[in-house]
Design a protein around this motif. Structure first.
Motif, mmCIF file in Angstrom:
data_model
loop_
_atom_site.group_PDB
_atom_site.id
_atom_site.type_symbol
_atom_site.label_atom_id
_atom_site.label_comp_id
_atom_site.label_asym_id
_atom_site.label_seq_id
_atom_site.Cartn_x
_atom_site.Cartn_y
_atom_site.Cartn_z
ATOM 1 N N LEU A 14 46.357 71.593 -17.707
ATOM 2 C CA LEU A 14 45.982 70.423 -18.488
ATOM 3 C C LEU A 14 47.083 70.140 -19.494
ATOM 4 O O LEU A 14 47.583 71.058 -20.152
ATOM 5 C CB LEU A 14 44.664 70.642 -19.229
ATOM 6 C CG LEU A 14 43.428 70.825 -18.368
ATOM 7 C CD1 LEU A 14 42.208 71.046 -19.247
ATOM 8 C CD2 LEU A 14 43.207 69.645 -17.453
ATOM 9 N N ALA A 15 47.471 68.882 -19.596
ATOM 10 C CA ALA A 15 48.506 68.481 -20.548
ATOM 11 C C ALA A 15 48.061 67.179 -21.208
ATOM 12 O O ALA A 15 47.492 66.304 -20.552
ATOM 13 C CB ALA A 15 49.837 68.286 -19.841
ATOM 14 N N TYR A 16 48.334 67.066 -22.502
ATOM 15 C CA TYR A 16 47.961 65.857 -23.240
ATOM 16 C C TYR A 16 49.210 65.162 -23.740
ATOM 17 O O TYR A 16 50.060 65.777 -24.386
ATOM 18 C CB TYR A 16 47.053 66.218 -24.421
ATOM 19 C CG TYR A 16 46.663 65.038 -25.279
ATOM 20 C CD1 TYR A 16 46.001 63.945 -24.732
ATOM 21 C CD2 TYR A 16 46.955 65.022 -26.632
ATOM 22 C CE1 TYR A 16 45.634 62.860 -25.513
ATOM 23 C CE2 TYR A 16 46.593 63.943 -27.425
ATOM 24 C CZ TYR A 16 45.933 62.866 -26.858
ATOM 25 O OH TYR A 16 45.574 61.797 -27.634
ATOM 26 N N ASN A 17 49.338 63.876 -23.432
ATOM 27 C CA ASN A 17 50.440 63.052 -23.919
ATOM 28 C C ASN A 17 49.866 62.193 -25.038
ATOM 29 O O ASN A 17 49.170 61.204 -24.785
ATOM 30 C CB ASN A 17 50.998 62.179 -22.792
ATOM 31 C CG ASN A 17 52.137 61.303 -23.250
ATOM 32 O OD1 ASN A 17 52.212 60.875 -24.399
ATOM 33 N ND2 ASN A 17 53.037 61.017 -22.331
ATOM 34 N N GLU A 18 50.145 62.597 -26.274
ATOM 35 C CA GLU A 18 49.576 61.913 -27.434
ATOM 36 C C GLU A 18 50.072 60.476 -27.552
ATOM 37 O O GLU A 18 49.307 59.573 -27.904
ATOM 38 C CB GLU A 18 49.906 62.693 -28.715
ATOM 39 C CG GLU A 18 49.186 62.177 -29.925
ATOM 40 C CD GLU A 18 49.374 63.068 -31.140
ATOM 41 O OE1 GLU A 18 48.869 62.685 -32.204
ATOM 42 O OE2 GLU A 18 50.036 64.119 -31.037
ATOM 43 N N ASP A 19 51.347 60.234 -27.229
ATOM 44 C CA ASP A 19 51.909 58.880 -27.338
ATOM 45 C C ASP A 19 51.180 57.886 -26.434
ATOM 46 O O ASP A 19 50.934 56.747 -26.835
ATOM 47 C CB ASP A 19 53.405 58.879 -27.005
ATOM 48 C CG ASP A 19 54.223 59.637 -28.042
ATOM 49 O OD1 ASP A 19 53.755 59.782 -29.193
ATOM 50 O OD2 ASP A 19 55.324 60.095 -27.686
#
Length: 112
Positions: A14-19
């Motif tokens: 799981l990876a989160y791209n905040e932008d």
């Protein structure tokens, strides 16, 4: 739709791209003891992922459980990864029953 990408898999990254306010779910053939790897729990033809720690760590804490339809992005991951399911948290999701409270992620629709 998502089950076809997770079928036979043991875990996901799981990876989160905040932008972009997006979560990537990258299927893995094996489970690894790494902080960003989450085991898939299969029951009959349903899969769940315990994601409450991931959501808390990335400060994704909605007031209620919301389901989002993920989309397959075959360009994600380059040569090492064959693609990922991507959830755009800016899209309109459906409020889910309170029973899950965002602790599980389902294959048909991802919850946050």
């Amino acid at each position: 739709m998502s089950k076809q990408y997770l079928k036979g898999k043991k875990a996901v990254i799981l990876a989160y791209n905040e932008d972009d306010n997006e979560i990537a779910i990258i299927p893995l053939e094996e489970d690894y003891d790494k902080t960003n790897v989450y085991s898939l729990q299969w029951t009959d033809n349903r899969v769940t992922i315990a994601v409450s720690g991931f959501l808390k760590h990335n400060n994704i804490q909605p007031d209620q459980t919301i389901r989002y339809p993920p989309e397959w992005d075959e360009d994600m991951g380059g040569d090492k990864v064959p693609g990922a399911l991507v959830i755009d948290l800016d899209q309109d999701g459906k409020v889910a029953p309170a029973a899950h409270n965002g602790s599980d992620e389902e294959a048909d629709e991802a919850e946050a």
